[in-house]
Design an enzyme around this catalytic site. Structure first.
Site, PDB file in Angstrom:
ATOM      1  CG  HIS A 103      -4.661   9.700   0.247  1.00  0.00           C
ATOM      2  ND1 HIS A 103      -3.335   9.594  -0.048  1.00  0.00           N
ATOM      3  CD2 HIS A 103      -4.770   9.269   1.528  1.00  0.00           C
ATOM      4  CE1 HIS A 103      -2.669   9.121   0.991  1.00  0.00           C
ATOM      5  NE2 HIS A 103      -3.529   8.923   1.968  1.00  0.00           N
TER       6      HIS A 103
ATOM      7  CE1 TYR B 226       0.765   7.817   2.449  1.00  0.00           C
ATOM      8  CE2 TYR B 226       1.115   5.539   1.842  1.00  0.00           C
ATOM      9  CZ  TYR B 226       0.344   6.512   2.434  1.00  0.00           C
ATOM     10  OH  TYR B 226      -0.854   6.156   2.999  1.00  0.00           O
TER      11      TYR B 226
ATOM     12  CE  LYS C 178      -3.692   4.658   0.475  1.00  0.00           C
ATOM     13  NZ  LYS C 178      -2.279   4.576   0.848  1.00  0.00           N
TER      14      LYS C 178
ATOM     15  CG  ASP D  93      -1.804   1.219   1.288  1.00  0.00           C
ATOM     16  OD1 ASP D  93      -2.901   1.139   0.708  1.00  0.00           O
ATOM     17  OD2 ASP D  93      -1.414   2.262   1.858  1.00  0.00           O
TER      18      ASP D  93
HETATM   19  P1  NAD Z   1       0.816   1.365  11.823  1.00  0.00           P
HETATM   20  O1  NAD Z   1      -0.380   1.366  12.682  1.00  0.00           O
HETATM   21  O2  NAD Z   1       0.971   0.319  10.788  1.00  0.00           O
HETATM   22  O3  NAD Z   1       2.085   1.411  12.787  1.00  0.00           O
HETATM   23  C1  NAD Z   1       3.380   1.410  12.257  1.00  0.00           C
HETATM   24  C2  NAD Z   1       4.395   1.623  13.368  1.00  0.00           C
HETATM   25  O4  NAD Z   1       4.231   0.624  14.362  1.00  0.00           O
HETATM   26  C3  NAD Z   1       5.826   1.469  12.865  1.00  0.00           C
HETATM   27  O5  NAD Z   1       6.316   2.689  12.388  1.00  0.00           O
HETATM   28  C4  NAD Z   1       6.548   0.985  14.092  1.00  0.00           C
HETATM   29  O6  NAD Z   1       6.858   2.096  14.908  1.00  0.00           O
HETATM   30  C5  NAD Z   1       5.501   0.165  14.782  1.00  0.00           C
HETATM   31  N1  NAD Z   1       5.586  -1.288  14.488  1.00  0.00           N
HETATM   32  C6  NAD Z   1       5.212  -1.939  13.352  1.00  0.00           C
HETATM   33  N2  NAD Z   1       5.364  -3.261  13.502  1.00  0.00           N
HETATM   34  C7  NAD Z   1       5.851  -3.461  14.742  1.00  0.00           C
HETATM   35  C8  NAD Z   1       6.217  -4.606  15.464  1.00  0.00           C
HETATM   36  N3  NAD Z   1       6.083  -5.818  14.963  1.00  0.00           N
HETATM   37  N4  NAD Z   1       6.693  -4.437  16.715  1.00  0.00           N
HETATM   38  C9  NAD Z   1       6.824  -3.203  17.263  1.00  0.00           C
HETATM   39  N5  NAD Z   1       6.491  -2.076  16.627  1.00  0.00           N
HETATM   40  C10 NAD Z   1       5.999  -2.202  15.375  1.00  0.00           C
HETATM   41  O7  NAD Z   1       0.906   2.847  11.184  1.00  0.00           O
HETATM   42  P2  NAD Z   1       0.794   3.565   9.788  1.00  0.00           P
HETATM   43  O8  NAD Z   1       2.044   3.514   9.037  1.00  0.00           O
HETATM   44  O9  NAD Z   1       0.218   4.898  10.107  1.00  0.00           O
HETATM   45  O10 NAD Z   1      -0.347   2.776   8.984  1.00  0.00           O
HETATM   46  C11 NAD Z   1      -0.075   1.688   8.149  1.00  0.00           C
HETATM   47  C12 NAD Z   1      -0.266   2.045   6.692  1.00  0.00           C
HETATM   48  O11 NAD Z   1      -1.570   2.562   6.455  1.00  0.00           O
HETATM   49  C13 NAD Z   1       0.641   3.189   6.218  1.00  0.00           C
HETATM   50  O12 NAD Z   1       1.975   2.787   6.066  1.00  0.00           O
HETATM   51  C14 NAD Z   1      -0.048   3.556   4.934  1.00  0.00           C
HETATM   52  O13 NAD Z   1       0.250   2.620   3.922  1.00  0.00           O
HETATM   53  C15 NAD Z   1      -1.513   3.463   5.355  1.00  0.00           C
HETATM   54  N6  NAD Z   1      -2.077   4.776   5.778  1.00  0.00           N
HETATM   55  C16 NAD Z   1      -3.077   5.319   5.027  1.00  0.00           C
HETATM   56  C17 NAD Z   1      -3.654   6.523   5.401  1.00  0.00           C
HETATM   57  C18 NAD Z   1      -4.771   7.083   4.584  1.00  0.00           C
HETATM   58  O14 NAD Z   1      -5.140   8.246   4.786  1.00  0.00           O
HETATM   59  N7  NAD Z   1      -5.336   6.314   3.671  1.00  0.00           N
HETATM   60  C19 NAD Z   1      -3.212   7.199   6.544  1.00  0.00           C
HETATM   61  C20 NAD Z   1      -2.192   6.625   7.313  1.00  0.00           C
HETATM   62  C21 NAD Z   1      -1.651   5.404   6.921  1.00  0.00           C
END
Ligand code: NAD
Length: 270
Positions: free
Chosen positions: A107, A49, A74, A44
């Site tokens: 988005h 990004y 997106k 994704d």
């Molecule tokens: P997430 O909830 O996936 O959390 C990611 C964070 O959690 C990492 O940076 C790390 O600090 C921690 N983490 C991940 N795996 C771990 C593990 N196994 N152990 C310990 N810590 C861990 O946060 P995110 O990146 O905000 O969301 C995931 C994805 O969603 C994004 O990368 C993006 O692709 C998407 N996204 C979309 C929108 C939108 O508006 N559509 C907004 C935000 C994110």
């Protein structure tokens, strides 16, 4: 549980993918490579990004055939509108170095523009260059408004969901409309991994809080895209098929909901 969810148009979408928000373009190739090696088949990304190029390189340099990988990108807010969305899509494909994406999403619901953007997405879908189209950050009222002019219903709504923001009413609405639910920030951006309930449940299965949360999404029929750029965590987050939460554990996790957003509210974003 099937590894894929069947979207309204019959397309199979992997239920667990890699999110790459805040992964540098230069790191994205490696992260995507590790993910594909670990068994992920869905990535994704988004124009905003600024890592579509690295994602494309990761895909091309892996041994997994393109057609086995589900790629989402997106349309960013500044590019909304009919003509500008068509152009933005071409630019995303160019950066990815691909001739199609599997899913193209609006988005955010930019007021006054998302209906025109959707007409562009419908055209892109008809051309076969996006195998599915959908939205992100749409509330029920945005979708109801969109559907007054749409000829194709969005197949996916990607929204913020984690144990502290469970969004049950919107999920129920999406299910009733056969729109697949996809969670962003599924791990609460890593901020909820110290929650005792999650750690306790994990202990029973020899799993981490992150793995418990990912399992909670999957068992709730939510497509999930945890982000990491670390090889070990990327692997860990995919290693969630050898245990199953009980209905009581699912309820315990549901009870962590406090309706608290980490990101913007789709009714008041910039
Ligand atoms: P997430 O909830 O996936 O959390 C990611 C964070 O959690 C990492 O940076 C790390 O600090 C921690 N983490 C991940 N795996 C771990 C593990 N196994 N152990 C310990 N810590 C861990 O946060 P995110 O990146 O905000 O969301 C995931 C994805 O969603 C994004 O990368 C993006 O692709 C998407 N996204 C979309 C929108 C939108 O508006 N559509 C907004 C935000 C994110």
């Amino acid at each position: 549980m099937d590894k894929t969810k069947t979207l309204a148009n019959g397309l199979q979408m992997p239920r667990l993918g890699l999110g790459v928000w805040r992964v540098e373009d230069s790191e994205a190739e490696k992260a995507v490579g590790w993910a594909l090696e670990a068994g992920y088949r869905m990535i994704d990304t988004a124009m905003v990004y600024k890592n579509e190029k690295g994602v494309g390189e990761g895909i091309r340099h892996s041994s997994v055939p393109r057609e086995d990988i589900f790629v989402t990108t997106k349309l960013w807010n500044d590019d909304q509108g009919y003509e500008s969305a068509l152009k933005a899509f071409d630019a995303s494909l160019e950066r990815l170095g691909l001739d199609y994406v599997d899913l193209y999403l609006i988005h955010w619901p930019v007021a006054g523009k998302y209906k025109d953007s959707w007409r562009a997405l419908e055209e892109i879908y008809a051309s076969g260059r996006a195998k599915a189209i959908g939205v992100s950050n749409f509330h029920q009222h945005h979708l109801e408004d969109l559907m007054t002019s749409a000829t194709i219903k969005p197949m996916v709504d990607q929204i913020e969901i984690h144990p502290t923001l469970t969004q049950e009413p919107l999920r129920a609405y999406l299910a009733s409309e056969s729109i697949a639910v996809e969670a962003w920030s599924p791990l609460g951006q890593g901020k909820i991994l110290e929650t005792p309930t999650l750690i306790e449940i994990g202990k029973k299965y020899g799993k981490s809080a992150a793995q418990v949360i990912i399992r909670w999404h999957l068992q709730n029929d939510i497509i999930v895209i945890p982000k990491s750029s670390h090889e070990g965590r990327i692997k860990e987050n995919f290693d969630v098929t050898d245990f199953e939460l009980t209905p009581e554990e699912i309820q315990q996790i549901n009870a962590l909901n406090i309706d608290e957003r980490l990101g913007s509210n789709p009714d008041s974003f910039d």
